[in-house]
Design a protein around this motif. Structure first.
Motif, mmCIF file in Angstrom:
data_model
loop_
_atom_site.group_PDB
_atom_site.id
_atom_site.type_symbol
_atom_site.label_atom_id
_atom_site.label_comp_id
_atom_site.label_asym_id
_atom_site.label_seq_id
_atom_site.Cartn_x
_atom_site.Cartn_y
_atom_site.Cartn_z
ATOM 1 N N GLY A 62 -3.006 -0.593 -14.075
ATOM 2 C CA GLY A 62 -2.617 -1.810 -14.775
ATOM 3 C C GLY A 62 -3.366 -3.062 -14.396
ATOM 4 N N VAL A 63 -4.295 -2.980 -13.428
ATOM 5 C CA VAL A 63 -5.060 -4.172 -13.051
ATOM 6 C C VAL A 63 -6.550 -3.869 -13.145
ATOM 7 N N ASP A 64 -7.341 -4.913 -13.296
ATOM 8 C CA ASP A 64 -8.790 -4.739 -13.305
ATOM 9 C C ASP A 64 -9.242 -4.176 -11.960
ATOM 10 N N ALA A 65 -10.212 -3.274 -12.011
ATOM 11 C CA ALA A 65 -10.662 -2.601 -10.788
ATOM 12 C C ALA A 65 -11.117 -3.582 -9.719
ATOM 13 N N THR A 66 -11.667 -4.728 -10.119
ATOM 14 C CA THR A 66 -12.139 -5.709 -9.139
ATOM 15 C C THR A 66 -10.988 -6.427 -8.448
ATOM 16 N N LYS A 67 -9.778 -6.254 -8.959
ATOM 17 C CA LYS A 67 -8.615 -6.938 -8.384
ATOM 18 C C LYS A 67 -7.671 -5.969 -7.652
ATOM 19 N N LEU A 68 -8.153 -4.776 -7.355
ATOM 20 C CA LEU A 68 -7.337 -3.840 -6.585
ATOM 21 C C LEU A 68 -7.039 -4.431 -5.217
ATOM 22 N N GLY A 69 -5.740 -4.429 -4.854
ATOM 23 C CA GLY A 69 -5.335 -4.993 -3.579
ATOM 24 C C GLY A 69 -4.428 -4.051 -2.823
ATOM 25 N N PRO A 70 -3.816 -4.525 -1.726
ATOM 26 C CA PRO A 70 -2.954 -3.668 -0.906
ATOM 27 C C PRO A 70 -1.850 -2.985 -1.700
ATOM 28 N N ARG A 74 -1.927 1.150 -1.579
ATOM 29 C CA ARG A 74 -0.864 1.919 -0.942
ATOM 30 C C ARG A 74 -0.384 3.060 -1.830
ATOM 31 N N ARG A 75 -0.806 3.059 -3.087
ATOM 32 C CA ARG A 75 -0.409 4.108 -4.028
ATOM 33 C C ARG A 75 -1.606 4.907 -4.525
ATOM 34 N N ILE A 76 -2.778 4.683 -3.906
ATOM 35 C CA ILE A 76 -3.995 5.397 -4.296
ATOM 36 C C ILE A 76 -4.515 6.182 -3.093
ATOM 37 N N GLY A 77 -4.790 7.451 -3.301
ATOM 38 C CA GLY A 77 -5.448 8.261 -2.284
ATOM 39 C C GLY A 77 -6.841 8.622 -2.766
ATOM 40 N N TYR A 78 -7.869 8.216 -2.025
ATOM 41 C CA TYR A 78 -9.254 8.443 -2.445
ATOM 42 C C TYR A 78 -10.021 9.167 -1.337
ATOM 43 N N TYR A 102 0.330 1.629 5.481
ATOM 44 C CA TYR A 102 1.094 2.124 4.338
ATOM 45 C C TYR A 102 2.598 1.976 4.510
ATOM 46 N N GLY A 103 3.043 1.487 5.695
ATOM 47 C CA GLY A 103 4.438 1.151 5.892
ATOM 48 C C GLY A 103 5.387 2.260 5.493
ATOM 49 N N MET A 104 6.371 1.911 4.661
ATOM 50 C CA MET A 104 7.418 2.856 4.286
ATOM 51 C C MET A 104 6.897 3.988 3.414
ATOM 52 N N TYR A 105 5.681 3.851 2.866
ATOM 53 C CA TYR A 105 5.134 4.904 2.013
ATOM 54 C C TYR A 105 4.706 6.134 2.820
ATOM 55 N N TRP A 106 4.404 5.925 4.090
ATOM 56 C CA TRP A 106 3.899 7.033 4.911
ATOM 57 C C TRP A 106 5.022 8.016 5.208
ATOM 58 N N ASP A 107 4.754 9.299 4.993
ATOM 59 C CA ASP A 107 5.750 10.357 5.186
ATOM 60 C C ASP A 107 5.370 11.166 6.430
ATOM 61 N N ARG A 108 6.081 10.951 7.526
ATOM 62 C CA ARG A 108 5.724 11.619 8.777
ATOM 63 C C ARG A 108 5.924 13.131 8.678
ATOM 64 N N SER A 141 -5.460 11.933 5.940
ATOM 65 C CA SER A 141 -5.203 10.491 6.038
ATOM 66 C C SER A 141 -5.040 9.829 4.682
ATOM 67 N N SER A 142 -5.424 10.510 3.619
ATOM 68 C CA SER A 142 -5.334 9.931 2.274
ATOM 69 C C SER A 142 -4.186 10.486 1.446
ATOM 70 N N LEU A 143 -3.487 11.502 1.978
ATOM 71 C CA LEU A 143 -2.402 12.117 1.216
ATOM 72 C C LEU A 143 -1.041 11.981 1.891
ATOM 73 N N ALA A 144 -1.024 11.648 3.183
ATOM 74 C CA ALA A 144 0.233 11.646 3.927
ATOM 75 C C ALA A 144 1.211 10.586 3.436
ATOM 76 N N TYR A 145 0.744 9.582 2.721
ATOM 77 C CA TYR A 145 1.641 8.558 2.192
ATOM 78 C C TYR A 145 2.040 8.841 0.745
ATOM 79 N N ARG A 146 1.778 10.064 0.280
ATOM 80 C CA ARG A 146 2.182 10.533 -1.051
ATOM 81 C C ARG A 146 1.762 9.549 -2.151
ATOM 82 N N PRO A 147 0.467 9.359 -2.329
ATOM 83 C CA PRO A 147 0.008 8.394 -3.339
ATOM 84 C C PRO A 147 0.347 8.838 -4.759
ATOM 85 N N GLN A 148 0.527 7.882 -5.647
ATOM 86 C CA GLN A 148 0.791 8.195 -7.055
ATOM 87 C C GLN A 148 -0.486 8.608 -7.778
ATOM 88 N N LEU A 149 -1.602 8.041 -7.356
ATOM 89 C CA LEU A 149 -2.905 8.348 -7.946
ATOM 90 C C LEU A 149 -3.807 8.926 -6.866
#
Length: 304
Positions: A62-70, A74-78, A102-108, A141-149
């Motif tokens: 939903g945002v321009d790629a140049t404006k990707l922020g925290p 936190r919802r993207i795994g690359y 990733y704070g609360m998004y991280w799934d131990r 390190s890119s999947l443990a926070y269960r990213p949406q994308l």
């Protein structure tokens, strides 16, 4: 999840991307295929804002790629095969380093599950790990926070077949249960075919097609015709939907790219009245890709 329109990128006088239009729909697995040098990694890097685009519209979540922020990251795994890691760290230290981002998004619990599945050494620095082990660490390190994308650029490089199978199985399960959106570029088409919902094929900096795997495989057929005598092509021009037509002795073989039961058989009979249909069979995704790659090469070799 991702919308790309008229994406263009030029490197040192070479057009790497020449107006790419691509959609990555939410909740589906999109396989991004194409020959080496087609522009797949360049497209992904533009989408992840790792390189600047020259022209076009590119929106991610939903945002321009140049404006990707925290909030978005936190919802993207690359993960890419050339991803650089802080190699002076061990795997546990790497996880300690990235976990707070990733704070609360991280799934131990999920972290522990992936760590056990990947069977990574815990006391060895990343610099001493094999290429495959480093890829596992990057995936972890890119999947443990269960990213949406989840964006994966050649993620299987260096992975042994067992781990590759386990990773794909787990990824498929999570995609189905949690509605993950996955955009994966890979040369391992057989592996991708197991779980891809959609396929997008890039050729020479332009998108050739994007559609559901089921409909793509539903319209491609391998056709074999047999003749009593020597086979020969008719003088009339053949259908543009018949790809890579080959004559071999008493047989003619080609791929029909828009097969329709009944009407296609009638078209074969009209074009080759002396031939008879020996076989019409569906193609795997890999066979379709190889067929298209050969047709691209044949077109590029034709005189202008």
């Amino acid at each position: 999840m991702i919308t790309i329109r008229d994406l263009r990128k030029r490197f040192r006088g070479h057009d790497a991307l020449r107006g790419v239009d691509l959609d990555i729909p939410q909740g589906k697995v999109t396989a991004f295929l194409g020959p080496n040098g087609a522009g797949k990694t360049t497209t992904i890097k533009c989408a992840m804002n790792l390189i600047d685009r020259d022209y076009g519209r590119l929106e991610v979540m939903g945002v321009d790629a140049t404006k990707l922020g925290p909030e978005q990251w936190r919802r993207i795994g690359y993960v890419s095969e050339n991803r650089q890691l802080p190699e002076w760290l061990t795997v546990p230290k790497l996880l300690d380093y990235v976990r707070p981002m990733y704070g609360m998004y991280w799934d131990r619990d999920f972290e522990k599950k992936l760590l056990a599945s990947f069977d990574l050494p815990l006391k060895t620095r990343l610099s001493s790990l094999s290429r495959g082990q480093k890829m596992k660490a990057a995936l972890l390190s890119s999947l443990a926070y269960r990213p949406q994308l989840v964006v994966l650029d050649e993620p299987f490089s260096g992975l042994d077949p067992l781990v590759r199978d386990e990773f794909l199985t787990g990824l498929l399960e999570l995609t189905e249960t949690e509605g993950w959106t996955v955009w994966i570029s890979s040369h391992d088409i057989e592996e991708v075919e197991r779980f891809a919902d959609r396929v997008a094929i890039l050729h020479d900096g332009m998108l050739d097609l994007q559609e559901d795997v089921e409909t793509l495989q539903g319209r491609f057929r391998q056709v074999d015709l047999w003749f009593d005598g020597e086979a020969a092509l008719p003088a009339a021009e053949l259908s543009a939907d018949w790809l890579n037509v080959q004559v071999a002795g008493r047989a003619i073989r080609f791929v029909e790219s828009y097969y329709v039961e009944g009407s296609s058989l009638a078209a074969y009979a009209a074009a080759f009245p002396a031939g008879r249909v020996q076989e019409v069979r569906p193609l795997t995704l890999r066979e379709i890709f190889v067929t298209l790659a050969r047709s691209y090469r044949a077109k590029s070799s034709q005189p202008v």
